[in-house]
Design a protein around this motif. Sequence first.
Motif, PDB file in Angstrom:
ATOM      1  N   ARG A 183       1.327  -1.313   0.700  1.00 19.21           N
ATOM      2  CA  ARG A 183       0.023  -0.193  -0.118  1.00 19.21           C
ATOM      3  C   ARG A 183       0.533   1.349   0.103  1.00 19.21           C
ATOM      4  O   ARG A 183       2.205   1.233   0.777  1.00 19.21           O
ATOM      5  N   ALA A 184       0.436   2.041  -0.400  1.00 15.74           N
ATOM      6  CA  ALA A 184       1.371   3.407  -1.069  1.00 15.74           C
ATOM      7  C   ALA A 184       0.444   4.308  -1.116  1.00 15.74           C
ATOM      8  O   ALA A 184      -0.255   4.715  -1.899  1.00 15.74           O
ATOM      9  N   GLY A 185       1.181   5.498  -0.435  1.00 15.53           N
ATOM     10  CA  GLY A 185       0.121   6.925  -0.694  1.00 15.53           C
ATOM     11  C   GLY A 185       0.701   7.479   0.779  1.00 15.53           C
ATOM     12  O   GLY A 185       1.460   7.666   1.707  1.00 15.53           O
ATOM     13  N   GLN A 186      -1.136   8.003   0.705  1.00 17.91           N
ATOM     14  CA  GLN A 186      -1.147   8.957   2.528  1.00 17.91           C
ATOM     15  C   GLN A 186      -2.414   8.003   2.989  1.00 17.91           C
ATOM     16  O   GLN A 186      -3.439   7.781   1.995  1.00 17.91           O
ATOM     17  N   PHE A 187      -2.342   7.289   4.286  1.00 19.18           N
ATOM     18  CA  PHE A 187      -3.093   6.359   4.593  1.00 19.18           C
ATOM     19  C   PHE A 187      -3.031   6.242   6.261  1.00 19.18           C
ATOM     20  O   PHE A 187      -2.487   7.121   6.751  1.00 19.18           O
TER      21      PHE A 187
END
Lengths: 301, 405
Positions: free
Chosen positions: B150-154
Amino acid sequence: MRALLLALICGALPLAAHARLEVVATLPDLAALAREVGGDAVAVTALVDPNEDPHYVDPKPSLVLPLNRADLLIVNGLELEVGWLPPLQVAARNGNIQTGADGYFDASSVVDRLNVPGGKVDRAQGDIHPGGNPHFVFDPRAAARIATALGDRMARLDPTHAEQYRANAKALHDRLDDLAERERARFAALPAAQRQVVIYHDSLPYLADWLGLTPVAFVEPRPGIPPTPPHVAKVLQRMKKAEARVILQEAFYPKKTSETLARLAGGRVVVLEGGARFGAGDTYSARITRVAEAIHAALSR
Amino acid sequence: MNRERAWAALCGLALGAALPARGAPPPDDPGLDPAEQAALAAALQADAATVEDAVHPAPVVVAAGAGSSNPDISLVLDTAGAWFSDAPAQLGGHDPNRTGFVLQQLEMNVVSNVDPFFRFEANIVFAEFGVEVEEAYATSLALPGNLQLRAGQFLTRFGRLNPTHPHAWDFVDQPLVNGKFFGSEGSRGLGAEVSWLSPLPWYAELAGALTNAHNACCARSFYGGDDLGVEDPRDLLATLTLKQFFDLSRTWGLKVGLSTQLGPNPTGQGNRTDIYGADLYLRYRDPGSRGALSLQVEGMVRSRQAPDDRLQDAGGYAQLVWDIDPEWGVGARYEYVSGVEDDPLDPAWATARQRASAQVTWWPSHFSRLRLQGNHDRLPDRDDPLWGAMLALEVVVGAHGAHGY
C-alpha cells in the motif's frame, strides 16, 4: 518444541500443486450448482449461510482464507454482495479472483434480468439495485444457464477436466430445464386467481415469473424499508379484495407481521429457505423442488 | 417500535401530528375494524422488537451504474448540534467541539480498481476550515507470496479504530487516547506499507509501514508539527501490527490485534517515542438475523524519551454496542487516559482523565442515521465534570464501499 511449531506451520501450508480446482461461491445455491458441475475435480466453499440475508453478511476475516486459495470465485452479482465482498476480495491478495479476471464469474452476466429500473435510480425508492433484481437463484431456468456457463468457465481454468465439466453442466442444465417446465405446468393447472400471492420483500420476481404467480402486494412499503401500520393495513385490504391467501417470504425476514396478515385474511405464510443446505450435501434441484412444493401445497389448500 | 414513536423519542418534534395517529383511520381508509388494526400494530411491534432482522454493521452501499467505468464515488455528511456544560475539551478533529451547530465533515470517498494490479482509494474531506486529502493510496491486488503493498497517504493500521473513518464509528467522537497519542486526525501519514497474510489455518496478518514522522494532526507523539527531515531510516515512523481472527462458533467471532509504533520525537537528537497497543473485538451475531452485540476494547502505553526524563503514560477505552434491530442501536463507552506531570505536549494533563459516554442510534434506512450521545468527562485540570450532549445526523449518498469486520 521448535520442531513441533515448524511441523504445525508446514502442515498448514497449502499444497503447492493442489489437485482440485478451488472454487468459492458467495451463495449456497451457487456453491451447490458449482459442485454438481465440477464433481470430484473441484473443492467448493460457500461464504454465505443458507439462513443468512445475502445483503448483510459480516465480512469476517476468516472468509479471506478460502478467497486467498481460490482459483474461481462465483458471485451472484447485481450488487447483491457489494456491502461485504469487495474488501474481502482485496484482502485475499489473489489476482485470480479479482473482478474481471478469468477466475471471477458473475452469475448475473448470463441470466435474463428482471426489474431493471428505467431512468434514474433514486434511493427515495428504497434500496433498489440499479442493474436489476438480483434474486434470480429462485428460478431454475436461470440456474440452468448458470450451470452451462460455469461448465465453460471451469473447462477454461482446468482444461484437463474440460470434458467432465461440460458433460456435467449439460446434464444439469437439462435436468433443471425439465424441472422448471414440470413445475411451471403444474402451477399453470391452478386457476389464475389462486396463483395470487403477497411477498414480504421484493426478492421473488424470478420465482413469480417461473411459476406464474401474481404478486398483489409487498409487506415492505419499499425494498429494505420496514413495514408501517398504514401500509400493512393497505396490504390486508388488497389481500382481501383480491382473495389472495398466501404470503411468501424468506426465513431471515421477521414473521409476525406476515403471520398476522395471513390470519386476518384467512391464509397462510410460506417461509422459503434462503438457499440450498450446501454444507449438508443438499443439491440445488432438491432445494428448489422443495420451494415449489411448499408454495403449491399452500396455494392448493 | 414504530416510525412515529421513533421520531417522537429522538427528536422531540411534534411530527406525530403530521403522520396518521394510531387508531385513527389513515387518509385512505382501508376500512379495517379496530381489532384487525390492533392485531397488525401488535405484530409490527413484535417484529421490530425481535433481535431478528437487523443491524447495519455500518451504513452500506450500492455501487455505480452497471457498465460505467467511473470510480465509485460517495459523499458522507456528518453534521451535529451539541451542548457542553463548560468550555469543550474534545480532542478529535471531527468531534462536535462547541455548543451550537457543527459540520463534522463532508467526506468524499472515491474507489476504483486501477488495473489488474492496483486498487485506488481516496478520502477527501471538506470541513469548516477547508479541504484536505485525508487518504489517497494504491493497494496491490496480486503480489506473490501473500504479500500486499500500500503506498500513498493513509491511516496507519495501529489498533482497531484508527484505520477507520468517523462514519464507521459507533460513537460521534474519537476516543481520547487516540487524540492524545496520535493527534486530532488519528495516526496517518505519507508512506508505504507491506502486509502479509500468513498460511496459518486461521486469519493472521502481519503489516509493517514506514511513514513520515511529522504532522501535528497525525503524529503528535513523534515529530508533530516540527519537520526535522530524514537523515536516517530511523527518522521515519514505523508501525507494526499483527491482526488475528478466530471463528469461535457460528455466532461468535473474536478479532485481536497487537500494534506498535516507533519513531523519533523532537526533544533532542536520538530521542525516541514508542507506543504499544492491544485491541480486542468480540462480536455475537446469528447469521439468520441482523441484530448483533459487540464488545470493543483497546489499550495503549506510550513511552517518550525527553531530554532528561522518560515520560510514560497509558490509556484506552472499552465499548459495548448492541444493534437491536434494523432501526435501533445503543452503546456505552468508558475511557481512561493517564497523565504525566509537566508533559511538554499536554501541560494541563497531569493526572488521569476519564470519560463515560452513552448513545442511541436510529437508522431510518441503510443510508442515514441519527445519533444522540451524552458524555460525562472528568478532566485533570477542572474541578467540575464536563457534561456534553450531541445529536448527530449522518447521510450517505452515492456508491459507497463496504466496511471491514
